[in-house]
Design a protein around this motif. Structure first.
Motif: not given
Length: 641
Positions: A495-499
């Motif tokens: 989720t940090a990479k693809y919020r």
């Protein structure tokens, strides 16, 4: 003619040598620059460094001002926490207004509730709709007490309620998406609760269906002790928040219970409470019945003028005074009031969370941050290091018992995990303790039930308690079994990479997946098994192949050592989907939000860059100091470069 500058351009051989030296040096410099990024672990707690002056360097006036600022920040923090908790309460009321009657309708289908898988997802959906496991548990207790549901069928619903209550702190974590690393830690700190609940259900629900151990254990405890009704559980949080929330909205939650128990008159009632001061009067009245067998037991029964009469106690409710909340005279439908409160509560929740994070970042610096981190995250000395986690479980249980809500406690520690005050490894036992704390509250509330519902409500509360205890025994004592932490970290990295994946996770896990399983359950257990078993087998196969690809790829066939044989949208990295989502968001931003500040600043920067390049071009070609020969030299050099 003006002379040329003394700096002569380098000859082509010199340029080649210089570029070659740079090419040799660049990989080293790039590797040296990239090494710290590779070595830095994003899960390490950041150092909250104090950028201001040291205390010893301040004069008397500076020290007084710093103390006053700290006091004001602390008071503001308490005020923001108060509004934060009140907004969670209003959010729960808003969800009940929007989906409360639908939740009551879901509970009406007793044939579906007898299916344990359907009961599980119904518990998830109802708790998500009403945003309160206490409300969904009270509905289940009412249905069991009225004979509409058996205790054995209610156990999966309680398990689902335990899952649904974790959606609140996940929503809170999504609001920290501004900073990538903070979002990584906050989302992992919130979803570690989700993974614990889902993994516990995956193990304990089949065990309960096969053996009924929770039902048998709690039945043995109820039969062994002569339990009598007692005082109600202390509701300390309501005492603090009620002065504000009761002026915004008050609900009559008995309407949801009446709909679930099949009362047709409750469907036309509003959940918004209008009359807060009421008086109930019981009178003995004469009524007619079809026959003597229908007479009220112990009451007079006679025949007069060809009709059979008996006496019955009837209760009438007299309205004495209206409530004082802002919607008492609004005359709006429940859905409209719920949507208004939903928007306001989410706005207040988001604003309070942002301000709380900023205040904590400004307060927790220097020596204060060091002390707090040591107190919260440091283990005991070597022989007793294992005790630290269990003390954290007790602290989480005690704090949840005080605030009377696991959602409030877990939502409060989520931003602390995000800014790095509490580590994920310490937040995990605090969350487990919160699960226990909310069940002890339910047990005390059950002990205050009337005599006819005491046994059933207490047995359901004990099932909830022993379910969480069994889950802790499965996923905490041995460090190797703390799988929820590893899964939460993996999801946090994703989720940090693809919020945008965080919103997809919320919709998929707490809405679409339960609705799909509920639809298959309504279609019949044959359809559920026919669709569910292949999906479960495929999921297990994918997980096993993923693990083998990382650890022992040599044992896999050549085509399974990577997922390259699949179409791009089905391959594990989310880059193709990320491009689609990013393109859609950029389209909306350019088409719908061109007036926003970011777009204006970007346009201004682009205009400045264009003006700068135009000026440089004019300076190069309009310089009278350059001769035709010099221009030719410059062109040759530029062409060589």
């Amino acid at each position: 003619m003006a002379p040329l500058p003394e700096t002569r351009p380098a000859s082509p051989p010199e340029l080649d040598a210089e570029l070659a030296r740079k090419d040799v040096k660049d990989p080293e410099s790039r590797s040296e620059e990239s090494e710290p990024e590779e070595e830095q672990d994003p899960w390490d707690l950041p150092e909250l460094r104090d950028t201001g002056l040291k205390w010893s360097d301040l004069d008397t006036k500076g020290k007084v001002l710093r103390v006053l600022k700290s006091i004001v920040k602390f008071i503001l923090l308490l005020g923001l926490l108060y509004v934060f908790v009140c907004s969670l309460d209003i959010l729960s009321s808003a969800f009940q207004l929007v989906g409360g009657k639908a939740a009551g309708d879901i509970f009406q289908d007793n044939a579906v509730l007898s299916n344990p898988v359907a009961g599980l997802v119904i518990g998830v959906l109802v708790t998500v709709l009403v945003q309160s496991s206490s409300t969904s548990s009270s509905i289940v207790v009412s249905m069991v007490s009225s004979g509409l549901l058996e205790v054995k069928s209610a156990v999966p619903i309680i398990m689902g309620a335990n899952i649904g209550t974790s959606v609140t702190n996940t929503i809170v974590a999504v609001m920290q998406a501004g900073d990538r690393n903070e979002f990584r830690r906050a989302f992992a700190g919130a979803t570690v609760h989700d993974f614990f609940n889902w993994l516990s259900v995956l193990v304990l629900l089949p065990l309960e269906v096969a053996s009924g151990y929770l039902y048998r254990l709690t039945k043995l405890i109820i039969d062994s002790f002569n339990i009598q009704t007692g005082a109600d559980a202390p509701d300390l949080l309501k005492v603090i928040t009620e002065p504000l929330t009761k002026n915004i909205i008050e609900l009559d939650t008995s309407v949801i219970r009446d709909i679930a128990t099949g009362d047709p008159a409750a469907r036309n009632k509003s959940l918004v409470k209008i009359w807060c001061k009421t008086e109930k009067i019981t009178n003995l009245v004469n009524i007619t019945v079809p026959g003597f067998a229908n007479c009220t037991p112990g009451a007079l029964c006679w025949e007069e003028d060809g009709q059979i009469w008996t006496q019955e106690n009837q209760t009438e409710t007299n309205n004495l005074g209206k409530c004082t909340h802002m919607f008492v005279y609004a005359n709006l439908p429940d859905l409209a009031v719920g949507l208004i409160l939903l928007a306001l509560s989410l706005l207040a929740l988001c604003t309070c969370l942002i301000l709380i994070v900023k205040l904590l970042n400004s307060m927790l610096k220097g020596q204060v941050a060091v002390v707090i981190k040591k107190v919260l995250n440091t283990d005991f000395p070597f022989p007793f290091a294992w005790v630290t986690g269990y003390i954290a479980i007790l602290v989480g249980a005690g704090m949840t018992f005080i605030v009377q809500s696991s959602s409030v406690f877990t939502s409060a520690i989520t931003p602390l995990v995000g800014i790095g005050v509490i580590s994920l490894e310490r937040a995990y036992p605090l969350t487990l303790g919160s699960n226990i704390g909310t069940t002890t509250t339910a047990i005390l509330a059950a002990l205050a039930s009337p005599g006819e519902t005491l046994a059933n409500s207490l047995q359901i509360s004990l099932c909830h308690f022993f379910f969480n205890i069994s889950g802790i025994l499965l996923w905490y004592p041995i460090p190797f079994t703390r799988i929820p932490i590893r899964l939460a970290k993996a999801l946090g990295n994703r989720t940090a990479k693809y919020r945008w994946f965080a919103a997809l996770y919320l919709i998929l896990i707490f809405l679409l997946f339960p609705l799909l399983v509920l639809g298959l359950s309504i279609a019949g257990w044959q359809v559920l098994v026919g669709v569910g078993v292949p999906v479960v087998v495929l999921a297990i196969f994918v997980v096993v192949v993923n693990i083998m690809q990382k650890r022992c790829p040599r044992f896999l066939p050549s085509f399974l050592r990577s997922w390259d044989f699949l179409p791009k949208p089905l391959q594990p990295p989310l880059k193709p989907w990320d491009k689609v989502v990013t393109a859609g968001m950029s389209f909306c931003r350019t088409r719908c939000c061109c007036c926003c500040k970011c777009c204006k600043e970007k346009e201004k920067d682009e205009e400045k860059d264009d003006m700068r390049t135009k000026d440089e071009t004019l300076e190069m070609y309009d310089n009278p100091a350059l001769t035709i020969e010099d221009e030719a030299k410059v062109k040759v050099t530029a062409t060589h470069l």
